[in-house]
Design a protein around this motif. Sequence first.
Motif, mmCIF file in Angstrom:
data_model
loop_
_atom_site.group_PDB
_atom_site.id
_atom_site.type_symbol
_atom_site.label_atom_id
_atom_site.label_comp_id
_atom_site.label_asym_id
_atom_site.label_seq_id
_atom_site.Cartn_x
_atom_site.Cartn_y
_atom_site.Cartn_z
ATOM 1 N N LEU A 26 0.827 -1.204 0.000
ATOM 2 C CA LEU A 26 0.000 0.000 0.000
ATOM 3 C C LEU A 26 0.860 1.251 0.000
ATOM 4 N N PHE A 106 -18.988 5.274 -9.573
ATOM 5 C CA PHE A 106 -20.082 4.482 -9.002
ATOM 6 C C PHE A 106 -20.164 3.084 -9.582
ATOM 7 N N GLU B 18 -22.371 2.313 -2.818
ATOM 8 C CA GLU B 18 -22.831 3.562 -3.431
ATOM 9 C C GLU B 18 -23.057 4.626 -2.357
ATOM 10 N N ILE B 21 -19.740 5.938 -1.321
ATOM 11 C CA ILE B 21 -19.134 6.865 -2.277
ATOM 12 C C ILE B 21 -19.831 8.217 -2.213
ATOM 13 N N LYS B 22 -21.151 8.153 -2.125
ATOM 14 C CA LYS B 22 -21.898 9.415 -2.029
ATOM 15 C C LYS B 22 -21.479 10.168 -0.770
ATOM 16 N N GLN B 59 -16.798 -5.396 -0.229
ATOM 17 C CA GLN B 59 -16.749 -4.543 -1.409
ATOM 18 C C GLN B 59 -16.352 -3.112 -1.032
ATOM 19 N N TYR B 63 -12.875 -1.088 -1.984
ATOM 20 C CA TYR B 63 -12.896 0.256 -2.575
ATOM 21 C C TYR B 63 -11.958 1.188 -1.809
ATOM 22 N N SER B 65 -9.527 0.409 0.104
ATOM 23 C CA SER B 65 -8.139 -0.019 0.005
ATOM 24 C C SER B 65 -7.543 0.371 -1.342
ATOM 25 N N SER B 66 -8.332 0.195 -2.372
ATOM 26 C CA SER B 66 -7.814 0.431 -3.714
ATOM 27 C C SER B 66 -7.598 1.916 -3.985
ATOM 28 N N LEU B 67 -8.550 2.738 -3.566
ATOM 29 C CA LEU B 67 -8.457 4.154 -3.925
ATOM 30 C C LEU B 67 -7.952 5.034 -2.792
ATOM 31 N N HIS B 68 -8.099 4.572 -1.569
ATOM 32 C CA HIS B 68 -7.634 5.401 -0.456
ATOM 33 C C HIS B 68 -6.516 4.750 0.341
ATOM 34 N N HIS B 69 -6.045 3.649 -0.154
ATOM 35 C CA HIS B 69 -4.860 3.002 0.419
ATOM 36 C C HIS B 69 -5.025 2.610 1.884
ATOM 37 N N PHE B 70 -6.186 2.074 2.227
ATOM 38 C CA PHE B 70 -6.325 1.570 3.597
ATOM 39 C C PHE B 70 -5.994 0.085 3.625
ATOM 40 N N HIS B 96 -12.138 -10.361 -6.505
ATOM 41 C CA HIS B 96 -11.545 -9.042 -6.745
ATOM 42 C C HIS B 96 -10.728 -8.592 -5.533
ATOM 43 N N SER B 99 -7.430 -10.536 -5.412
ATOM 44 C CA SER B 99 -6.370 -10.110 -6.331
ATOM 45 C C SER B 99 -5.855 -8.725 -5.975
ATOM 46 N N LEU B 100 -6.667 -7.983 -5.275
ATOM 47 C CA LEU B 100 -6.217 -6.662 -4.849
ATOM 48 C C LEU B 100 -5.261 -6.735 -3.673
ATOM 49 N N SER B 101 -5.537 -7.643 -2.731
ATOM 50 C CA SER B 101 -4.823 -7.526 -1.459
ATOM 51 C C SER B 101 -3.876 -8.680 -1.147
#
Lengths: 143, 978
Positions: A26, A106, B18, B21-22, B59, B63, B65-70, B96, B99-101
């Motif tokens: 990370l 989204f 969702e 994200i919102k 999920q 998200y 982890s992938s975009l905010h590096h947690f 998913h 494979s991400l982590s």
Amino acid sequence: MGIRFILMVNKQGQTRLAQYYEYLTLEERRALEGEIVRKCLARNEQQCSFVEHRNYKIVYRRYASLFFLVGVDNDENELAILEFIHLLVETMDRHFGNVCELDIMFHLEKAHFMLEEMVMNGCIVETSKTNILQPIQLMEKSS
Amino acid sequence: MASTTSSIMDTLFQRTLEDLIKGLRLQIIGESAFISKALDEIRREIKSTDSHTKSNALQKLSYLSSLHHFDMSWAAFHVVEVMSSSRFSHKKIGYHAASLSFSDSTPVLLLITNQLRKDLTNPNNEFEVSLALECLSRIATTDLCRDLTPEIFTLLSSTKIFVRKKAIALVLRVFEKYPDAVKVCFKRLVENLDSTDPHIVSAVVGVFCELTSNDPKSYLPLAPEFYRILVDSKNNWVLIKMLKIFAKLVLLEPRLAKRIVEPVCEHMRRTGAKSLMFECVRTVVSSLSDYEEAVKLAVVKIRELLLDDDPNLKYLGLNALSIVAPKHLWAVLENKEVVIKWLSDEDPNIKRESLRLVMAMVSENNVVEICRVLVNYALKSDPEFCNEILGSILSTCSRNLYEIVNDFDWYVSLLGEMSRILHCQQGDEIENQLIDICMRVRDVRPELVRVGRDLLIDPALLSNHFLYRILSAAAWVSGEYVEFSRNPFELIEALLQPRTNLLPPSIRAIYIQSAFKVLIFCLHSYLLQRESTASSYPDTSALSELASKREMPEGSDSATFKAPSHSEQDEVFNPRVSNQSFEELSVGNGGDRTISHGQTSTPVTSENSFTYEAVVNHLNLIELALGPLTGSHDVEILERVRNLLCFIELIKGEVLESLVQKEENLNSAEMKSSKIIKLMSDAFSEELGPVSVSAQERVPIPEGLVLKENLNDLEMICGDIQLPSSISFSLVSNHYEEGVGASLPDLQSKEELEPPSEATSLLAEHRKRHGLYYLSSEKNDIVANDYPPANDPKLRDNQNNDTEDLVKLTEQLLVSKKRPNQAKPRPVVVKLDGDVVPVSAKRPGPKDDSLSGAVQEVLLGSDTRTSTSRSNPSDKSSSKRKGKEKLITDPSFELNDNLGDAEKLDHENPSSRRSKHRTHGKERRHKSPGKIREEREENGQKEKKKSSHRHARHKTRQRADVPLNVVSETPVIPDFLL
């Protein structure tokens, strides 16, 4: 490995999609994204789309507010990668209809799914839009 | 109770991705608080027994982890749970997340083997198979690859294109992690090259492109298949990959080049796609550069790219040009104007590429012009590019000992000019080169001293810390070769100007030491001059002692010398002795300056005059400037200041007296001080030759000096202190020895500065104090060299020869026993940037070796006598594992052994063996598995023997170099292709 990673980053430098084909921690990802965003987003339209970074190249292209950045090995064909980026955007456009940043935000999993159809293990395995979208459409129908 | 309620609430009203994200989008400032709250929720939800809640939580976690590096490694077990869900949508999330982590060190990897196997062999849902394949391509470890190889093998011939192409792409990772899988899968992978489905071909070509780029040699036997695709394929993606493969293969097999050059040119001419065209160009310039026609065509295409408005094409054009430059410089020269034009492009990447090309064009004929152009560009550029330009000028010009520089006067003044460029940050390199040139090129020293003087005298430069290193070089040069200076007094003033207090101590010490040298020179000249006027010898032999060719303007000197009256001297001199405030002093100082300036402005004849006033003024100036430094905390400065001040004190009285007594008593008056001055001057004007790094060993250790014990103690105390390279006044030269007899006992007792009583005792003294440095520095340079000792007259004679000779000779010049004040080591070897690293430098790692071994084994049969690149540390292990593999493998694996067995018959005839192997391969497809199984046992035995044999053989092979291997490989291809 031809393609090492694919990033989608908006104008503000926020990552909207990150797909890596080699394992990075990370911390490494965070550092890498920071460096790349700083390097690429500062460049203007009149400058070329290739940036050397560490021991590989970044090929990037901007569509509206979104930057598509692809990290590739040094001997990868830059123009082919640009075409690949364009193909990716066209594919998403066909699926979402006039794709924009919010669509990717989204529907991140769908964007990932498309990418997985196109690229595997750093190699481009599919270049036909129809073929790329077929499984995702099937899945949408079934669910 | 409360927690139970909330967990139920969570389940009922769980936030979806969702919602998350919102929510994130609404947070402008409190994002991190929002996320940590969300993470808390996720931690709760993910433990839920409800699979929907759990997968939803996962999920969201993916998200974040992938975009905010947690970090999500804590959830690894939950990932496995979700992966094994029966619902596809959940499974997808699980895969998913995995494979991400997951990484090689994730412990739960051991748990998923069976799940993956189940999904890989799922006959009903090809999407699940594809999920598992994709996940494996990211996370597969050696264990997973080993265990799942049979399943992957099956999928390689799946009827579903959708699955098969992914299995093909996965093979790349399997081979990398588990080279033994090659034995199982490789044949089938190769078969896929013949597939009629374009998607399959595209995928398999991609895999081979990657495999080939790591280890081209192993895939040479596949050249016929590749060639067919190169000629037949209509898909640009495939063609690009194919060209990349051939670019590698051609380097190993020149005859292949002849075959592909025509198709490549054909593609280049015909294609409308820029990407393919560029790939053709790149292939030609990098791998087919011996084919004149092809290169010409490529250069035409490059020119089109260069002239295009699209910056991308421009960049690539320059890029291709720089590949072609080393072999076909004409291509660059043809496009010279365009290349130089892009030096001022607004894209730094394009500028850099064109700079690279400009530097490639430099030769000894045009270096002056090109550097002129470049320096002008540097003046206009932004700091970064400016330094890139300067850096490449420096490295290009210094290449191979300044190979392309003919006119060193020009180059030295260029260095001076570059130092003055506003953004210049190349201080270190310029410093190195100034000193390097100074040492190597005798003829350039006068010019160098002039350049150094110009730099030193400019007070503005002292505020730029990037220049300090250059200034230190200039100071050293000015001190060392002061005899070339037009106006030494000016140098003293420059070296002691008030702004020098901006310098770091180490460099200031150099300034002070240089001032010392200049002063000695001035005093010595003054004495000589006075002697000659007094005794009316116009050109005494004493004068010729000076290394300089300066003319002594006797007439005017004697006039000025006699002029000042005694009272004037008192005025000027006495106040310095008494304590006076600094302001007053500096006023007086200014007055002195004007005097000396007045002298310099007088006609040339008097310019060099070493008048009495000038000498006295500068003695005072030195005392004034250095007085405050006697309290310096820096040892280097302190020591030099003390040396200098004590020296002045030592001689001042007599210099003063000498005036009172005038010429009549000259002989007696100059007795003491002039001897000291002469001694020092001789010491300083001694030319120093190169010294062996082991020279110190040859100096006998004086009696009574115990070095080793001392050393141990000191090391404990000063272990962390940086070692200065040397210390002042440690120079042992003949002149000191000469002076021994004449040394003055009374002075010795009076002064802190010790004139040498005996050379050896001086050395002993010195070594007692600084033995640590000597010994330890010797430790650093253990490498012994057989260079003659420092003052070996022979070597120096050589050095006195002409410049070119010197340049060559000094190639080996290592450590010069330089003036001790040189605070940093002289550059030993000039940087060489001309080394082109050959492609073969990219050695495959041990993994690749075992992979290439396995591939070659499959391709060439198991007889590895011809498979040259085997590097066999892995071989042993692979043969060990073989036993294990037999349990799980299916017939096609045995085929390889069988193949090798059959081929063993024609060891002696390698050229025919290739073709046999080929036919055998075809034959193999018709063979029934049953028949082969009979041979299995026997083959296994043979295989073992062979591999041990191979192992021994490898040891002798290791020493063989690459070209040899290539040669021995050459008979392999023609049978296929030619």
